[in-house]
Every structure is written in C-alpha cells, then in structure tokens.
Design an enzyme around this catalytic site. Structure first.
Site, mmCIF file in Angstrom:
data_model
loop_
_atom_site.group_PDB
_atom_site.id
_atom_site.type_symbol
_atom_site.label_atom_id
_atom_site.label_comp_id
_atom_site.label_asym_id
_atom_site.label_seq_id
_atom_site.Cartn_x
_atom_site.Cartn_y
_atom_site.Cartn_z
ATOM 1 N N HIS A 118 43.054 32.832 47.601
ATOM 2 C CA HIS A 118 43.057 31.550 46.876
ATOM 3 C C HIS A 118 43.560 30.470 47.827
ATOM 4 C CE1 HIS A 118 42.461 33.433 42.863
ATOM 5 N NE2 HIS A 118 43.088 34.452 43.424
ATOM 6 N N ASN A 128 38.846 29.470 41.456
ATOM 7 C CA ASN A 128 39.669 28.779 40.448
ATOM 8 C C ASN A 128 40.224 27.506 41.081
ATOM 9 O OD1 ASN A 128 41.262 30.487 42.047
ATOM 10 N ND2 ASN A 128 42.770 30.871 40.435
ATOM 11 N N ASP A 168 44.631 39.144 47.665
ATOM 12 C CA ASP A 168 44.843 38.244 46.524
ATOM 13 C C ASP A 168 45.909 37.201 46.877
ATOM 14 O OD1 ASP A 168 44.451 37.043 44.099
ATOM 15 O OD2 ASP A 168 45.207 38.694 42.883
ATOM 16 N N GLY A 194 51.312 34.970 41.144
ATOM 17 C CA GLY A 194 50.641 34.991 42.434
ATOM 18 C C GLY A 194 51.629 35.012 43.581
HETATM 19 O O1 DOR Z 1 48.467 36.529 40.446
HETATM 20 C C1 DOR Z 1 47.438 35.907 40.321
HETATM 21 N N1 DOR Z 1 47.258 34.722 40.920
HETATM 22 N N2 DOR Z 1 46.464 36.418 39.561
HETATM 23 C C2 DOR Z 1 45.364 35.728 39.264
HETATM 24 O O2 DOR Z 1 44.534 36.237 38.563
HETATM 25 C C3 DOR Z 1 45.181 34.355 39.752
HETATM 26 C C4 DOR Z 1 45.981 34.102 40.944
HETATM 27 C C5 DOR Z 1 46.134 32.647 41.206
HETATM 28 O O3 DOR Z 1 45.126 31.958 41.307
HETATM 29 O O4 DOR Z 1 47.272 32.182 41.363
HETATM 30 ZN ZN ZN Z 2 42.416 38.097 39.743
HETATM 31 ZN ZN ZN Z 3 42.871 36.388 42.659
#
Ligand code: DOR
Ligand code: ZN
Ligand code: ZN
Length: 352
Positions: free
Chosen positions: A15, A47, A239, A258
């Site tokens: 991200h 996102n 992630d 996150g």
């Molecule tokens: O921990 C997460 N962070 N899970 C998610 O599904 C989204 C991500 C985020 O965009 O911060």
């Molecule tokens: Zn996710």
């Molecule tokens: Zn993710």
C-alpha cells in the site's frame, strides 16, 4: 563477511497511499523503502483516492509512478467501482493497464458480484487477488477468512479464473487451498512475514501489532510454515501498510490496521525461518523472488539483484526506515540478513 547475491524480490501486495493519503506514504517513499528491502518490483493496492477503477484514475496513479518510483511499481485496479463491492469495473478495458484486480482493504461480500467478476476475469485473462473477509463475523474468527475462500474456490472451479488469495493467516485457509490445488483449481496464494513468525503470545497492547487479518494462534502459524514448505503457499508478500505515527499511537484496540514490512521482510524470514533450520533459504528466495513474478506473469530480469550480508547481526530500527510508516512488530529485533545493495537492471537503486 558472507555476502550472497540473490534475485531481487517482488512484492505482490503493498500500500503506497498515493494518490489520496500522502501523509502516510507516497509512491516515492514507498518505492525507496522497497529498494531498501531488496525489492525491484512491487504491486500497489488500489485502496486509494481516487480508487483506480477507471482508465482515467489508473492513469493518474501511473503518471505519479512514472515520475517518482525508483523501482518498478505496478498498480492494481479495483474489482468494483469505488471498492464498494457492488458494480464491476470494466475488467476487459483496464486489464492492460494494471497487474491484477483487487478490492483489498475489503472483501467482496456478494457471491453474485464475485461470480461475475470471475467470469469476466476468466474471459479476459485477468487475475483476481482477493482480500477474504466476511464482514458478518469478527476478524478474529478465522472463519471470517476461510469462509469467503471456500465460497470463492467453488466459483473459481466453475469459472476457471486465476484466483489469488491475499495474506492468508489461518490453518483452515491453508488446507482449503491445498485441497483446491490438488483438485486442479487455478488458485495461488500469499502469506506475510508476520503470520509466519508471530502468534497470539507475541501481541502487546500497541498499535504495531494491529493489522487485518490479525495475528492468530501458534497452530495457525505452524500450518502456514507447513504450507510454505509444501508449496501450498506460493509467495510471501508484505502487505506493507503504512499509517502515520498518530494513527498508530492508539493502542491495540484503537490504532489503524496495518504495519510496514518492506524493510524487514528478508531479515525477519531469514533469521526466524532459515537460520533456525525450519525452512531452506532456497524456499524463501523462491517465495520472495521467483514465485511472485511467475504467478503474476511478470518477467524475471537476471540483472535485478539484491546483495545481502548473512553473517552480521543488526537490530531493526524503524526510525531509520525510508518508508514514512514506522510501525512494525519487529522493531528492536536482532536479526541477520541485511540488504547491502539492490540493483535494478544492473543499476544500483539502493546502497547501504
Ligand atoms: O492491515 C491492513 N491494512 N489490512 C487491510 O486490509 C488494509 C491495509 C491498509 O490499507 O492499511
Ligand atoms: Zn487485505
Ligand atoms: Zn493489503
């Protein structure tokens, strides 16, 4: 000092927050963090604001990538407009402008929407990468993850689409995907370093342990390692999900979900899984470098390399990250496997 030269890493799941939330991360800083972690290719989740759900929106993101990224950053487009889970994007048109499709951050709740997404993806040769989460259950219930996986594997068997499961975290998810692969279903999956190395016992009341899906039991962690060893789990993705210090300062309950991961993935995996004798180095390199490129059909460039010192211990210090996000459960860990240099097409993009 034993240094090794490995094929540079490829992260299917990061991200980078731009456009939309540049106080958390930008494409420039995210790409620098990736280079510092040994990555030359990363896939950026949608996102964002605006969500890359149209040609116009994904081009806006691509322009920033072209201007600012020191490594290869490949955008995802969303599966549904605005990532709202209702109306499909134009998969056929967008397919040539993104690496794959995902509503990551949210699961697609409607089986009907998911079926139509799979049918269109199958017909256009697109990949669907699914964040699996049933919103009617608490995230701490592993069924919230494996329920949608079970649903989607059936749809996938019927449509034949390439279905990639994001960040699996539970034993049952591993076994469902293992069975599906044995049955010839076109499924691949990833897990993340934190699910392979942490369990409930490690969680402290601090935002750096807060992510979605959550860290689960030691038994779940064990199943993920088994899944990595037997090839059920194809790839390890970080992630990488940066938030501001403020957003992560509200304890385990109140903090944003996150953690950052690009600058710690290799040392954490090498120290906890390889040096401990649990997983061969080759298997970790396969899951960080080769498998991600292979399963997403990305070319491997032998001139994309990472130089690593395997022998000198060091302490993870999140204040030194290139990322704007500094929240990681690995802060303060003593680890081995420092990235000394990252080369993209033989050009140095990071040097310690
Ligand atoms: O921990 C997460 N962070 N899970 C998610 O599904 C989204 C991500 C985020 O965009 O911060
Ligand atoms: Zn996710
Ligand atoms: Zn993710």
């Amino acid at each position: 000092m034993a240094t090794v030269v490995l094929p540079a890493f490829c992260d299917l799941h990061v991200h980078f927050r731009e456009p939309g939330q540049t106080w958390k991360e930008t494409i420039r800083t995210g790409a620098m963090a990736a280079a510092r972690g040994g990555y030359t290719t990363v896939c950026a989740m949608p996102n964002l604001d605006p969500v890359p759900d149209s040609l116009e929106h994904v081009k806006l993101e691509q322009d920033i990538i072209d201007r600012d990224a020191v490594i290869e950053v490949l955008p995802y487009c969303s599966i549904t407009k605005g990532r709202k889970g209702l109306e499909l994007v134009d998969i056929k048109t967008l397919k040539d402008h993104c690496v794959a499709f995902s509503d990551d951050g949210s699961g697609v709740q409607s089986p009907d929407v998911m079926r139509r997404a799979m049918e269109t993806a199958a017909a256009s040769g697109a990949i669907l990468a699914a964040h699996c989460e049933d919103n009617s259950l608490p995230g701490t219930d592993p069924r919230s993850e494996w329920g949608p996986i079970e649903r989607d594997l059936e749809l996938c068997a019927r449509t034949g689409c390439h279905y990639h499961v994001c960040h699996i975290s539970s034993r049952k998810s591993v076994s469902l995907i293992r069975e599906a692969k044995a049955a010839g279903i076109n499924v691949t999956c990833e897990t993340a370093p934190h699910y392979l190395t942490l369990c409930l016992d490690d969680i402290q009341d601090h935002g750096r342990f807060k992510m979605n899906p959550p860290i689960r039991t030691a038994d779940d962690r064990e199943a993920l390692i088994e899944g990595l060893l037997d090839g059920t789990i194809d790839a390890i993705a970080t992630d990488h999900a940066p938030h501001s210090a403020e957003e992560k300062s509200k304890g385990f309950q109140g903090s944003a979900m996150g953690i950052v991961g690009l600058e710690t993935a290799f040392p954490v995996l090498y120290t906890r899984l390889v040096r401990s004798g649990r997983v061969p180095l080759d298997r970790v390199v396969e899951a960080l470098s080769k498998a991600p490129r292979r399963i997403f059909g990305l070319p491997e460039n032998p001139l994309d390399q990472v130089v690593i010192d395997l022998d000198t211990p060091f302490v993870i210090d999140s204040s030194r990250f290139a990322s704007m996000g500094h929240s990681t459960p690995f802060d303060g860990w003593e680890v081995y496997g420092r990235v000394l240099e990252t080369r993209k097409n033989a050009v140095t993009v990071y040097k310690a």
